[in-house]
Each structure stands twice: as structure tokens, then as C-alpha cells.
Design an enzyme around this catalytic site. Structure first.
Site, PDB file in Angstrom:
ATOM      1  N   GLU A  29     179.070 -64.870  68.913  1.00 33.83           N
ATOM      2  CA  GLU A  29     178.978 -63.629  69.674  1.00 33.83           C
ATOM      3  C   GLU A  29     177.576 -63.055  69.531  1.00 33.83           C
ATOM      4  O   GLU A  29     177.053 -62.443  70.451  1.00 33.83           O
ATOM      5  CB  GLU A  29     180.030 -62.651  69.148  1.00 33.83           C
ATOM      6  CG  GLU A  29     180.195 -61.431  70.015  1.00 33.83           C
ATOM      7  CD  GLU A  29     181.403 -60.620  69.618  1.00 33.83           C
ATOM      8  OE1 GLU A  29     182.457 -60.791  70.244  1.00 33.83           O
ATOM      9  OE2 GLU A  29     181.285 -59.820  68.665  1.00 33.83           O
ATOM     10  N   HIS A  43     178.808 -63.319  83.110  1.00 32.40           N
ATOM     11  CA  HIS A  43     178.468 -62.071  83.779  1.00 32.40           C
ATOM     12  C   HIS A  43     179.703 -61.269  84.184  1.00 32.40           C
ATOM     13  O   HIS A  43     179.730 -60.629  85.229  1.00 32.40           O
ATOM     14  CB  HIS A  43     177.530 -62.313  84.976  1.00 32.40           C
ATOM     15  CG  HIS A  43     176.143 -62.613  84.526  1.00 32.40           C
ATOM     16  ND1 HIS A  43     175.765 -63.860  84.099  1.00 32.40           N
ATOM     17  CD2 HIS A  43     175.055 -61.816  84.402  1.00 32.40           C
ATOM     18  CE1 HIS A  43     174.491 -63.840  83.743  1.00 32.40           C
ATOM     19  NE2 HIS A  43     174.037 -62.606  83.911  1.00 32.40           N
ATOM     20  N   CYS A  81     181.992 -50.856  68.813  1.00 27.12           N
ATOM     21  CA  CYS A  81     182.395 -51.832  69.835  1.00 27.12           C
ATOM     22  C   CYS A  81     183.466 -51.297  70.785  1.00 27.12           C
ATOM     23  O   CYS A  81     183.901 -52.000  71.691  1.00 27.12           O
ATOM     24  CB  CYS A  81     182.855 -53.133  69.183  1.00 27.12           C
ATOM     25  SG  CYS A  81     181.495 -54.008  68.386  1.00 27.12           S
TER      26      CYS A  81
END
Length: 149
Positions: A135, A75, A25
Site C-alpha cells: 500500500e 484510478h 485513513c
């Protein structure tokens, strides 16, 4: 007076990277987030009110969460402001929707900020009860007001 919980679900797409992290990550990657917002209060008992029988108008809750969370993060790329981000934010059209945070943009830290932003905008008679931020389909963080009193 009865206490009732209302829940509304929101979805948004967001990318992030975990600065100084020791796993995958640390690379930029995205998620399709699902945020469930639960508020608690007593239904309005004023029969002359247009909100009679409601804890809160779902439309009002939607407007608050969209303004404080969805419109801000959808976004976007979210990164810790301590990460070296200058080159990334200078890429034409890609640096327009970058959010720099004071914290590591983990699901856990983001949900704390979301709770603060949402609860500050609720009507005084309505309280934020809980948030659940997925998530991924099977990984999520939860925030409960009772744990944070």
C-alpha cells in the site's frame, strides 16, 4: 516433477477511505499500489506444445490479473457500501470510477478478494501460491495459499 514459482508484478493507483475508522485513513486518500502475484506449478513437459517448458505463460497471467484487479481498481475510489457515499458518487466525472465493497477496503481485505478472483481464473494445473500487496513503500499485506487451506 519439479514445482516452480512464477511471480509477476503489477502497479496501479487507487484511492479509498475507511468507513467508521478512528484515524486519518477515514479521509479519502490514495496509494500507489504494487501487487506481486506468485503462482506455482510444474513446467509443461509436452515438447509438441507451444507452452513447452512453461508453468504458465506470463502473458496469460498478466491478462488474468489485469482483468480481475488492475483494470477494475486503477484510478478508482473504493469505499464500503455502508458509508454515506451517495453525494460523492453524484459529482460529475468523479463518481464514474467508484467501487463499493461489502467489506472495509483495507489492504488486508482487498488482498483476500484479489486471491479469490485470481485463483478462480488460473488454469487447473497452476495454483495461486501467494500475493503481496504494497500500500506504501514500507507497508504491505501478504496472502499465502498454505495459510488458507
Amino acid at each position: 516433477m519439479h514445482k516452480i514459482r512464477l511471480t509477476k508484478e503489477f502497479r496501479f493507483e487507487m484511492a479509498h477511505a475507511l468507513w467508521n475508522y478512528d484515524g486519518l485513513c477515514k479521509h479519502f486518500h490514495g496509494h500507489s499500489y504494487i501487487l506481486r502475484v506468485t503462482v506455482i506449478g510444474s513446467p509443461n513437459n509436452d515438447s509438441n506444445s507451444p507452452k513447452y517448458g512453461m508453468v504458465m505463460d506470463f502473458g496469460q497471467l498478466k491478462a488474468i490479473v489485469n482483468e480481475e484487479v488492475v483494470d477494475r481498481l486503477d484510478h478508482c475510489v473504493v469505499i464500503n457500501k455502508n458509508a454515506e457515499h451517495q453525494e460523492f458518487t453524484n459529482i460529475p466525472q468523479m463518481g464514474e470510477r467508484v467501487v463499493l465493497t461489502d467489506y472495509q477496503p483495507t489492504c488486508e481485505n482487498m488482498i483476500v478478494e484479489m486471491a479469490e478472483r485470481i485463483s478462480s481464473r488460473l488454469p487447473k494445473e497452476v495454483k495461486l501460491h501467494s500475493l503481496r500487496l504494497n500500500e506504501t513503500a514500507n507497508s504491505f499485506a501478504e496472502w499465502f495459499a498454505e495459510d488458507n487451506e
